[in-house]
Design a protein around this motif. Structure first.
Motif, PDB file in Angstrom:
ATOM      1  N   SER A  56      49.899 -74.981  80.625  1.00  0.00           N
ATOM      2  CA  SER A  56      48.470 -74.701  80.519  1.00  0.00           C
ATOM      3  C   SER A  56      48.213 -73.258  80.086  1.00  0.00           C
ATOM      4  O   SER A  56      47.311 -72.987  79.301  1.00  0.00           O
ATOM      5  CB  SER A  56      47.810 -74.969  81.876  1.00  0.00           C
ATOM      6  N   HIS A  57      49.029 -72.347  80.573  1.00  0.00           N
ATOM      7  CA  HIS A  57      48.800 -70.908  80.373  1.00  0.00           C
ATOM      8  C   HIS A  57      49.313 -70.380  79.037  1.00  0.00           C
ATOM      9  O   HIS A  57      48.634 -69.587  78.383  1.00  0.00           O
ATOM     10  CB  HIS A  57      49.450 -70.146  81.530  1.00  0.00           C
ATOM     11  N   TYR A  58      50.497 -70.790  78.634  1.00  0.00           N
ATOM     12  CA  TYR A  58      51.146 -70.231  77.450  1.00  0.00           C
ATOM     13  C   TYR A  58      50.918 -71.085  76.212  1.00  0.00           C
ATOM     14  O   TYR A  58      50.841 -72.310  76.296  1.00  0.00           O
ATOM     15  CB  TYR A  58      52.655 -70.091  77.676  1.00  0.00           C
ATOM     16  N   SER A  59      50.897 -70.439  75.073  1.00  0.00           N
ATOM     17  CA  SER A  59      50.835 -71.150  73.794  1.00  0.00           C
ATOM     18  C   SER A  59      52.259 -71.495  73.365  1.00  0.00           C
ATOM     19  O   SER A  59      53.247 -70.960  73.907  1.00  0.00           O
ATOM     20  CB  SER A  59      50.183 -70.271  72.727  1.00  0.00           C
ATOM     21  N   ALA A  60      52.364 -72.345  72.372  1.00  0.00           N
ATOM     22  CA  ALA A  60      53.677 -72.674  71.811  1.00  0.00           C
ATOM     23  C   ALA A  60      54.351 -71.422  71.259  1.00  0.00           C
ATOM     24  O   ALA A  60      55.562 -71.234  71.408  1.00  0.00           O
ATOM     25  CB  ALA A  60      53.540 -73.743  70.732  1.00  0.00           C
ATOM     26  N   THR A  61      53.584 -70.542  70.661  1.00  0.00           N
ATOM     27  CA  THR A  61      54.136 -69.293  70.120  1.00  0.00           C
ATOM     28  C   THR A  61      54.666 -68.408  71.242  1.00  0.00           C
ATOM     29  O   THR A  61      55.753 -67.823  71.125  1.00  0.00           O
ATOM     30  CB  THR A  61      53.057 -68.555  69.287  1.00  0.00           C
ATOM     31  N   ASP A  62      53.915 -68.310  72.344  1.00  0.00           N
ATOM     32  CA  ASP A  62      54.386 -67.554  73.514  1.00  0.00           C
ATOM     33  C   ASP A  62      55.725 -68.109  74.000  1.00  0.00           C
ATOM     34  O   ASP A  62      56.658 -67.353  74.296  1.00  0.00           O
ATOM     35  CB  ASP A  62      53.395 -67.646  74.677  1.00  0.00           C
ATOM     36  N   LEU A  63      55.791 -69.431  74.101  1.00  0.00           N
ATOM     37  CA  LEU A  63      57.011 -70.060  74.622  1.00  0.00           C
ATOM     38  C   LEU A  63      58.190 -69.874  73.674  1.00  0.00           C
ATOM     39  O   LEU A  63      59.317 -69.673  74.127  1.00  0.00           O
ATOM     40  CB  LEU A  63      56.756 -71.537  74.914  1.00  0.00           C
ATOM     41  N   ALA A  64      57.954 -69.907  72.368  1.00  0.00           N
ATOM     42  CA  ALA A  64      59.039 -69.668  71.415  1.00  0.00           C
ATOM     43  C   ALA A  64      59.602 -68.257  71.607  1.00  0.00           C
ATOM     44  O   ALA A  64      60.830 -68.059  71.589  1.00  0.00           O
ATOM     45  CB  ALA A  64      58.549 -69.863  69.981  1.00  0.00           C
ATOM     46  N   THR A  65      58.732 -67.293  71.841  1.00  0.00           N
ATOM     47  CA  THR A  65      59.177 -65.920  72.112  1.00  0.00           C
ATOM     48  C   THR A  65      59.976 -65.860  73.409  1.00  0.00           C
ATOM     49  O   THR A  65      61.011 -65.186  73.489  1.00  0.00           O
ATOM     50  CB  THR A  65      57.959 -64.970  72.170  1.00  0.00           C
ATOM     51  N   MET A  66      59.517 -66.571  74.424  1.00  0.00           N
ATOM     52  CA  MET A  66      60.235 -66.592  75.701  1.00  0.00           C
ATOM     53  C   MET A  66      61.607 -67.233  75.553  1.00  0.00           C
ATOM     54  O   MET A  66      62.582 -66.775  76.179  1.00  0.00           O
ATOM     55  CB  MET A  66      59.394 -67.310  76.757  1.00  0.00           C
ATOM     56  N   VAL A  67      61.716 -68.290  74.751  1.00  0.00           N
ATOM     57  CA  VAL A  67      63.026 -68.921  74.505  1.00  0.00           C
ATOM     58  C   VAL A  67      63.975 -67.886  73.914  1.00  0.00           C
ATOM     59  O   VAL A  67      65.132 -67.768  74.343  1.00  0.00           O
ATOM     60  CB  VAL A  67      62.883 -70.150  73.575  1.00  0.00           C
ATOM     61  N   LYS A  68      63.492 -67.108  72.963  1.00  0.00           N
ATOM     62  CA  LYS A  68      64.345 -66.104  72.326  1.00  0.00           C
ATOM     63  C   LYS A  68      64.750 -64.986  73.296  1.00  0.00           C
ATOM     64  O   LYS A  68      65.793 -64.365  73.131  1.00  0.00           O
ATOM     65  CB  LYS A  68      63.613 -65.503  71.115  1.00  0.00           C
ATOM     66  N   THR A  69      63.929 -64.766  74.313  1.00  0.00           N
ATOM     67  CA  THR A  69      64.219 -63.737  75.310  1.00  0.00           C
ATOM     68  C   THR A  69      65.193 -64.227  76.375  1.00  0.00           C
ATOM     69  O   THR A  69      66.128 -63.518  76.748  1.00  0.00           O
ATOM     70  CB  THR A  69      62.907 -63.275  75.987  1.00  0.00           C
ATOM     71  N   TRP A  70      64.987 -65.445  76.885  1.00  0.00           N
ATOM     72  CA  TRP A  70      65.744 -65.951  78.018  1.00  0.00           C
ATOM     73  C   TRP A  70      66.986 -66.761  77.663  1.00  0.00           C
ATOM     74  O   TRP A  70      67.923 -66.850  78.471  1.00  0.00           O
ATOM     75  CB  TRP A  70      64.848 -66.830  78.898  1.00  0.00           C
ATOM     76  N   CYS A  71      67.003 -67.377  76.496  1.00  0.00           N
ATOM     77  CA  CYS A  71      68.046 -68.341  76.191  1.00  0.00           C
ATOM     78  C   CYS A  71      69.072 -67.789  75.206  1.00  0.00           C
ATOM     79  O   CYS A  71      68.792 -66.837  74.472  1.00  0.00           O
ATOM     80  CB  CYS A  71      67.425 -69.627  75.637  1.00  0.00           C
ATOM     81  N   VAL A  72      70.234 -68.392  75.218  1.00  0.00           N
ATOM     82  CA  VAL A  72      71.325 -67.987  74.347  1.00  0.00           C
ATOM     83  C   VAL A  72      71.611 -69.130  73.393  1.00  0.00           C
ATOM     84  O   VAL A  72      71.721 -70.287  73.815  1.00  0.00           O
ATOM     85  CB  VAL A  72      72.588 -67.649  75.184  1.00  0.00           C
ATOM     86  N   LYS A  73      71.760 -68.782  72.106  1.00  0.00           N
ATOM     87  CA  LYS A  73      72.104 -69.814  71.127  1.00  0.00           C
ATOM     88  C   LYS A  73      73.531 -70.290  71.399  1.00  0.00           C
ATOM     89  O   LYS A  73      74.397 -69.479  71.751  1.00  0.00           O
ATOM     90  CB  LYS A  73      72.012 -69.279  69.695  1.00  0.00           C
ATOM     91  N   PRO A  74      73.768 -71.581  71.202  1.00  0.00           N
ATOM     92  CA  PRO A  74      75.137 -72.096  71.457  1.00  0.00           C
ATOM     93  C   PRO A  74      76.134 -71.590  70.415  1.00  0.00           C
ATOM     94  O   PRO A  74      75.807 -71.169  69.355  1.00  0.00           O
ATOM     95  CB  PRO A  74      74.967 -73.601  71.371  1.00  0.00           C
TER      96      PRO A  74
END
Length: 162
Positions: free
Chosen positions: A144-162
């Motif tokens: 509800s709070h974040y946009s898809a763009t916000d979440l894409a940025t968060m993925v790049k911050t928190w996650c590691v590419k395989p």
């Protein structure tokens, strides 16, 4: 001529969750998820089990919808993406499951209640088993709070590419 259209808009608006919205950044978010090793399945046979989406720690996201995607389907993508973020955060912390992204329980609870309200939190608690409450409440609030763009940025911050 306009009365049937107005009635349709009123009916669909009232039946949608408050947080559901079409989000133009969703295709880019899905592309980011795939870049980070998430396999996105669209309408597999498991969709007949009555859920609108699912994320597993095997990095598989299932999205279930009929016809053209609706606002609630975009919401599902954001919700399931947040479960991926929770998984990434758990891995960074040495866990293998899905845990809340926000580690401070009080802060997380206050944030989720401020976005969802007590009635929505109660519905989530009645829908999911107790051991899922914290991750589900956080994921619903995030969708509800974040946009898809916000979440894409968060993925790049928190996650590691395989």
């Amino acid at each position: 001529m306009f009365k049937p259209l107005a009635a349709f808009i009123a009916a669909t608006t009232l039946s949608m969750p408050v947080s559901a919205r079409v989000d133009a950044g969703t295709p880019r978010l899905i592309q980011t998820l795939e870049e980070y090793g998430v396999t996105v399945l669209y309408n597999p046979s498991t969709c007949s089990q009555g859920f609108s989406g699912q994320y597993t720690t095997e990095r598989v996201m299932t999205l279930c919808y009929t016809g053209q995607p609706k606002a609630s389907d975009y919401d599902t993508v954001r919700h399931e993406t947040f479960h991926f973020l929770q998984h990434c955060a758990a891995l960074r912390r040495g866990d293998s499951g899905i845990t809340p992204l926000a580690v401070n329980t009080n802060t997380r609870t206050e944030w989720a209640f401020s976005i969802l309200g007590a009635n929505s939190v109660d519905r989530i608690k009645h829908t999911y088993p107790a051991h899922h409450h914290q991750v589900e409440i956080e994921a619903f609030a995030a969708a509800s709070h974040y946009s898809a763009t916000d979440l894409a940025t968060m993925v790049k911050t928190w996650c590691v590419k395989p």
